[in-house]
Design a protein around this motif. Structure first.
Motif, PDB file in Angstrom:
ATOM      1  N   MET A   1       0.603  -1.297   0.115  1.00 26.89           N
ATOM      2  CA  MET A   1      -0.225  -0.225   0.031  1.00 26.89           C
ATOM      3  C   MET A   1       0.997   1.205   0.056  1.00 26.89           C
ATOM      4  O   MET A   1       1.911   1.303   0.683  1.00 26.89           O
ATOM      5  CB  MET A   1      -1.100   0.123   1.224  1.00 26.89           C
ATOM      6  N   LYS A   2       0.484   2.274  -0.597  1.00 22.78           N
ATOM      7  CA  LYS A   2       1.405   3.221  -0.832  1.00 22.78           C
ATOM      8  C   LYS A   2       1.137   4.275   0.292  1.00 22.78           C
ATOM      9  O   LYS A   2       0.041   4.270   0.761  1.00 22.78           O
ATOM     10  CB  LYS A   2       0.888   4.195  -2.081  1.00 22.78           C
ATOM     11  N   SER A   3       2.242   4.953   0.642  1.00 18.44           N
ATOM     12  CA  SER A   3       2.049   5.903   2.042  1.00 18.44           C
ATOM     13  C   SER A   3       1.016   7.218   1.776  1.00 18.44           C
ATOM     14  O   SER A   3       0.775   7.662   2.540  1.00 18.44           O
ATOM     15  CB  SER A   3       3.565   6.435   2.319  1.00 18.44           C
ATOM     16  N   ARG A   4       0.729   7.157   0.526  1.00 20.45           N
ATOM     17  CA  ARG A   4      -0.180   8.417   0.514  1.00 20.45           C
ATOM     18  C   ARG A   4      -1.714   8.427   1.016  1.00 20.45           C
ATOM     19  O   ARG A   4      -2.228   9.338   1.385  1.00 20.45           O
ATOM     20  CB  ARG A   4      -0.482   8.802  -0.976  1.00 20.45           C
ATOM     21  N   TYR A   5      -1.727   7.084   1.436  1.00 17.73           N
ATOM     22  CA  TYR A   5      -3.027   6.853   2.260  1.00 17.73           C
ATOM     23  C   TYR A   5      -3.080   7.110   3.723  1.00 17.73           C
ATOM     24  O   TYR A   5      -4.047   7.274   4.292  1.00 17.73           O
ATOM     25  CB  TYR A   5      -3.541   5.415   1.884  1.00 17.73           C
ATOM     26  N   PHE A   6      -1.836   7.177   4.048  1.00 17.69           N
ATOM     27  CA  PHE A   6      -1.535   7.836   5.436  1.00 17.69           C
ATOM     28  C   PHE A   6      -1.119   8.912   5.606  1.00 17.69           C
ATOM     29  O   PHE A   6      -0.149   9.341   5.042  1.00 17.69           O
ATOM     30  CB  PHE A   6      -0.779   6.717   6.039  1.00 17.69           C
ATOM     31  N   ARG A   7      -1.596   9.860   6.494  1.00 18.31           N
ATOM     32  CA  ARG A   7      -1.064  11.172   6.661  1.00 18.31           C
ATOM     33  C   ARG A   7       0.026  10.945   8.103  1.00 18.31           C
ATOM     34  O   ARG A   7      -0.442  10.485   9.046  1.00 18.31           O
ATOM     35  CB  ARG A   7      -2.159  12.068   7.493  1.00 18.31           C
ATOM     36  N   PRO A   8       0.953  11.374   7.909  1.00 20.71           N
ATOM     37  CA  PRO A   8       1.847  11.530   9.164  1.00 20.71           C
ATOM     38  C   PRO A   8       1.447  12.271  10.245  1.00 20.71           C
ATOM     39  O   PRO A   8       1.405  13.537   9.877  1.00 20.71           O
ATOM     40  CB  PRO A   8       3.210  11.904   8.764  1.00 20.71           C
ATOM     41  N   LEU A   9       0.744  11.854  11.475  1.00 16.81           N
ATOM     42  CA  LEU A   9       0.255  12.777  12.323  1.00 16.81           C
ATOM     43  C   LEU A   9       1.299  12.785  13.564  1.00 16.81           C
ATOM     44  O   LEU A   9       1.735  11.754  14.033  1.00 16.81           O
ATOM     45  CB  LEU A   9      -0.969  12.466  12.893  1.00 16.81           C
ATOM     46  N   LEU A  10       1.359  13.975  14.121  1.00 17.04           N
ATOM     47  CA  LEU A  10       2.231  14.140  15.467  1.00 17.04           C
ATOM     48  C   LEU A  10       1.213  14.257  16.435  1.00 17.04           C
ATOM     49  O   LEU A  10       0.330  15.333  16.414  1.00 17.04           O
ATOM     50  CB  LEU A  10       2.993  15.621  15.456  1.00 17.04           C
ATOM     51  N   VAL A  11       1.279  13.414  17.692  1.00 16.94           N
ATOM     52  CA  VAL A  11       0.206  13.646  18.548  1.00 16.94           C
ATOM     53  C   VAL A  11       0.904  13.886  19.771  1.00 16.94           C
ATOM     54  O   VAL A  11       1.882  13.225  20.325  1.00 16.94           O
ATOM     55  CB  VAL A  11      -0.662  12.236  18.694  1.00 16.94           C
ATOM     56  N   GLU A  12       0.533  15.168  20.387  1.00 17.39           N
ATOM     57  CA  GLU A  12       1.428  15.637  21.540  1.00 17.39           C
ATOM     58  C   GLU A  12       0.362  15.629  22.614  1.00 17.39           C
ATOM     59  O   GLU A  12      -0.662  16.127  22.685  1.00 17.39           O
ATOM     60  CB  GLU A  12       1.866  17.126  21.206  1.00 17.39           C
ATOM     61  N   ARG A  13       1.108  15.339  23.848  1.00 18.95           N
ATOM     62  CA  ARG A  13       0.192  15.578  25.168  1.00 18.95           C
ATOM     63  C   ARG A  13       0.608  16.894  25.742  1.00 18.95           C
ATOM     64  O   ARG A  13       2.041  17.297  25.536  1.00 18.95           O
ATOM     65  CB  ARG A  13       0.599  14.295  25.982  1.00 18.95           C
ATOM     66  N   GLU A  14      -0.139  17.646  26.341  1.00 16.05           N
ATOM     67  CA  GLU A  14       0.203  18.666  27.425  1.00 16.05           C
ATOM     68  C   GLU A  14       0.786  19.865  26.577  1.00 16.05           C
ATOM     69  O   GLU A  14       2.002  20.213  26.904  1.00 16.05           O
ATOM     70  CB  GLU A  14       1.110  18.320  28.543  1.00 16.05           C
ATOM     71  N   GLN A  15       0.288  20.256  25.466  1.00 17.78           N
ATOM     72  CA  GLN A  15       1.020  21.313  24.732  1.00 17.78           C
ATOM     73  C   GLN A  15       0.362  22.559  25.125  1.00 17.78           C
ATOM     74  O   GLN A  15      -0.688  22.920  25.379  1.00 17.78           O
ATOM     75  CB  GLN A  15       0.612  21.294  23.126  1.00 17.78           C
ATOM     76  N   VAL A  16       1.444  23.422  25.842  1.00 14.79           N
ATOM     77  CA  VAL A  16       1.013  24.664  26.168  1.00 14.79           C
ATOM     78  C   VAL A  16       0.834  25.855  25.237  1.00 14.79           C
ATOM     79  O   VAL A  16       1.824  25.971  24.104  1.00 14.79           O
ATOM     80  CB  VAL A  16       2.187  25.378  27.151  1.00 14.79           C
ATOM     81  N   VAL A  17      -0.141  26.327  25.244  1.00 12.44           N
ATOM     82  CA  VAL A  17      -0.719  27.647  24.423  1.00 12.44           C
ATOM     83  C   VAL A  17      -0.982  28.755  25.294  1.00 12.44           C
ATOM     84  O   VAL A  17      -1.018  28.721  26.541  1.00 12.44           O
ATOM     85  CB  VAL A  17      -1.653  27.197  23.436  1.00 12.44           C
ATOM     86  N   SER A  18      -1.321  30.004  24.715  1.00 13.72           N
ATOM     87  CA  SER A  18      -1.189  31.241  25.359  1.00 13.72           C
ATOM     88  C   SER A  18      -2.622  31.200  26.347  1.00 13.72           C
ATOM     89  O   SER A  18      -2.956  31.588  27.460  1.00 13.72           O
ATOM     90  CB  SER A  18      -1.277  32.433  24.507  1.00 13.72           C
ATOM     91  N   VAL A  19      -3.716  30.187  25.992  1.00 13.41           N
ATOM     92  CA  VAL A  19      -4.890  30.169  26.614  1.00 13.41           C
ATOM     93  C   VAL A  19      -5.023  28.905  27.455  1.00 13.41           C
ATOM     94  O   VAL A  19      -6.163  28.742  27.816  1.00 13.41           O
ATOM     95  CB  VAL A  19      -6.070  29.935  25.627  1.00 13.41           C
ATOM     96  N   GLY A  20      -4.117  28.218  27.687  1.00 11.20           N
ATOM     97  CA  GLY A  20      -4.209  27.002  28.704  1.00 11.20           C
ATOM     98  C   GLY A  20      -3.182  25.789  27.953  1.00 11.20           C
ATOM     99  O   GLY A  20      -1.962  26.108  27.423  1.00 11.20           O
ATOM    100  N   ARG A  21      -3.485  24.715  28.267  1.00  9.84           N
ATOM    101  CA  ARG A  21      -2.626  23.649  28.234  1.00  9.84           C
ATOM    102  C   ARG A  21      -3.620  22.440  27.456  1.00  9.84           C
ATOM    103  O   ARG A  21      -4.649  21.870  28.170  1.00  9.84           O
ATOM    104  CB  ARG A  21      -1.978  23.063  29.374  1.00  9.84           C
ATOM    105  N   ILE A  22      -3.520  22.187  26.331  1.00 11.74           N
ATOM    106  CA  ILE A  22      -4.026  21.144  25.636  1.00 11.74           C
ATOM    107  C   ILE A  22      -3.594  19.682  25.800  1.00 11.74           C
ATOM    108  O   ILE A  22      -2.556  19.440  25.785  1.00 11.74           O
ATOM    109  CB  ILE A  22      -3.954  21.496  23.930  1.00 11.74           C
ATOM    110  N   ASP A  23      -4.570  19.048  26.461  1.00 17.08           N
ATOM    111  CA  ASP A  23      -4.435  17.688  26.660  1.00 17.08           C
ATOM    112  C   ASP A  23      -3.821  16.845  25.538  1.00 17.08           C
ATOM    113  O   ASP A  23      -2.800  16.002  25.692  1.00 17.08           O
ATOM    114  CB  ASP A  23      -5.576  16.977  27.311  1.00 17.08           C
TER     115      ASP A  23
END
Length: 139
Positions: A1-23
């Motif tokens: 199967m070609k890789s174009r069918y899968f998106r490389p996703l980065l999954v981050e925990r506890e990402q800090v932004v100006s309005v809080g912390r995204i789980d």
């Protein structure tokens, strides 16, 4: 199967932004524009019957946690320009009565939610018998 069918996703925990912390923040590393960069952000809440010291947790405390989570999920979605903002509630309450039907939660839903927001209730049980009892009572 070609890789174009899968998106490389980065999954981050506890990402800090100006309005809080995204789980949990999903980032599409091959996004073609800023509006495609973040497929989703997820806020996580836990609903409980008892606190860490074995003291009872009131329904109002769980309602407040749910409403606060809805607002957090919406603000993180807006901040990150995410396609989906989700609130995932791990329901550890002994009796898992429908909390989303509470009047205050309904008002918060009207205030914070649109077609790009969702709440997912994830029932968890301490022992298998608790799950069996609850399912047997409903059916």
């Amino acid at each position: 199967m070609k890789s174009r069918y899968f998106r490389p996703l980065l999954v981050e925990r506890e990402q800090v932004v100006s309005v809080g912390r995204i789980d949990i923040c999903f980032t599409d590393l091959n996004a073609h524009g800023p509006d495609e960069r973040h497929p989703a952000v997820v806020e996580v809440k836990v609903l409980r019957s008892y606190g860490s010291g074995k003291s009872p947790v009131s329904e109002q405390t769980n309602v407040f946690a749910l409403i606060r989570g809805m607002g957090q999920a919406k603000s993180y979605r807006v901040k990150k320009q995410a396609k989906l903002g989700a609130l995932a509630c791990f329901d550890l309450r002994k009796v898992k009565a429908s909390i989303v039907e509470h009047e205050a939660v309904q008002k918060a839903t009207e205030r914070y939610y649109d077609d790009r927001m969702a709440t997912v209730m994830l029932p968890l049980y301490g022992i298998a018998e608790d799950a069996q009892d609850e399912i047997a009572a409903v059916g």
